[in-house]
Design a protein around this motif. Structure first.
Motif, PDB file in Angstrom:
ATOM      1  N   TYR A  32     -78.756  12.809 -95.012  1.00  0.00           N
ATOM      2  CA  TYR A  32     -78.232  12.569 -93.671  1.00  0.00           C
ATOM      3  C   TYR A  32     -79.229  13.218 -92.711  1.00  0.00           C
ATOM      4  N   PHE A  34     -80.538  14.131 -88.576  1.00  0.00           N
ATOM      5  CA  PHE A  34     -80.015  14.451 -87.254  1.00  0.00           C
ATOM      6  C   PHE A  34     -81.163  14.789 -86.300  1.00  0.00           C
ATOM      7  N   LYS A  49     -77.371  10.788 -85.086  1.00  0.00           N
ATOM      8  CA  LYS A  49     -77.410  11.092 -86.513  1.00  0.00           C
ATOM      9  C   LYS A  49     -77.415   9.809 -87.314  1.00  0.00           C
ATOM     10  N   LEU A  51     -76.170   8.564 -91.009  1.00  0.00           N
ATOM     11  CA  LEU A  51     -75.410   8.873 -92.216  1.00  0.00           C
ATOM     12  C   LEU A  51     -75.548   7.753 -93.237  1.00  0.00           C
ATOM     13  N   SER A  95     -77.532  16.787 -97.070  1.00  0.00           N
ATOM     14  CA  SER A  95     -77.161  15.781 -98.057  1.00  0.00           C
ATOM     15  C   SER A  95     -75.746  16.041 -98.533  1.00  0.00           C
TER      16      SER A  95
ATOM     17  N   ASN B 101     -70.883  19.151 -93.340  1.00  0.00           N
ATOM     18  CA  ASN B 101     -72.267  19.157 -92.877  1.00  0.00           C
ATOM     19  C   ASN B 101     -72.656  17.921 -92.088  1.00  0.00           C
ATOM     20  N   THR B 102     -71.711  17.099 -91.711  1.00  0.00           N
ATOM     21  CA  THR B 102     -72.075  15.921 -90.931  1.00  0.00           C
ATOM     22  C   THR B 102     -71.401  15.886 -89.567  1.00  0.00           C
TER      23      THR B 102
END
Lengths: 113, 115
Positions: A32, A34, A49, A51, A95, B101-102
């Motif tokens: 992921y 950002f 971001k 994903l 991740s 964490n996202t």
């Protein structure tokens, strides 16, 4: 292990010109990605971001970034910068299952009037 | 919905004193992270906590540093016997349950200066 490389520590650009801030990452698993912006003496604000899904990600303030898996890159772009875009920009990676974000060392964008 | 609140914003300590940094996560967030930003560097992970538990402290220096996130009240990062090298910006982030964490939101940081 995961890491992020921001190749340019400083990027000066004239107002209304386009800009690209480069970010390359290394990871052995799916990632992921950002981009954060930090204004002087402020905290980090999320710009955008990635994903999953579309590799072109649009964020706030007119910024966008493209995830390129083959080149392990996630470069940030804006077609026309403003004075107010002057700030520090950080790329970060994580991740699934990771407990934290790994940050690059940042790129200082200076917009020249 | 207030964001992640950190206090104080600026903290000055003499060498050998203790520094105590506070972080109140966003409402509904149960995960807290602490990061340190040294001058001219990016953020480096220190510790990850949930309520009453330290989940990952792999980034914490082995000595003088400790963190807690009690059942009630803010998360605290404590630095004992500070040295000049501890001068940095310390950022706290929080995220909701299930998205550690996202969906992290950062506070404005505490800038510690050791004199």
């Amino acid at each position: 292990a995961q890491s992020v490389t921001q190749l340019d520590s400083q990027v000066p650009v004239f107002e209304e010109a386009p800009v690209e801030l480069r970010c390359n990452y290394s990871s052995s698993v799916s990632v992921y990605l950002f981009w954060y912006v930090q204004y002087p003496n402020q905290g980090l604000q999320l710009l955008l971001k990635y994903l999953s899904g579309s590799t072109l990600v649009k964020g706030i303030n007119g910024f966008e970034a493209e995830f390129n898996k083959s080149q392990t890159s996630f470069h940030l772009r804006k077609p026309s910068v403003h004075i107010s875009d002057t700030a520090e920009y950080f790329c970060a990676v994580t991740s699934t299952g990771a407990n934290n974000l790994f940050f690059g060392t940042g790129t200082r964008l200076t917009v020249i009037p | 919905n207030a964001g992640v609140m950190q206090n104080p914003r600026h903290l000055v300590r003499r060498r050998g004193q203790e520094a105590r940094l506070r972080c109140s996560p966003m409402k509904g967030h149960s995960h807290v992270y602490w990061y340190r930003q040294l001058p001219e560097e990016g953020l480096k992970f220190m510790v990850y906590l949930q309520k009453e538990n330290i989940i990952d402290e792999s980034g914490m220096p082995k000595e003088r540093f400790s963190a807690e996130f009690p059942k009630e009240g803010p998360s605290i990062l404590r630095i004992q016997q500070v040295v000049r090298g501890d001068s940095a910006a310390y950022f706290c982030a929080s995220s909701p349950l299930g998205r550690p964490n996202t969906e992290a939101f950062f506070g404005q940081g505490t800038r510690l200066t050791v004199v």
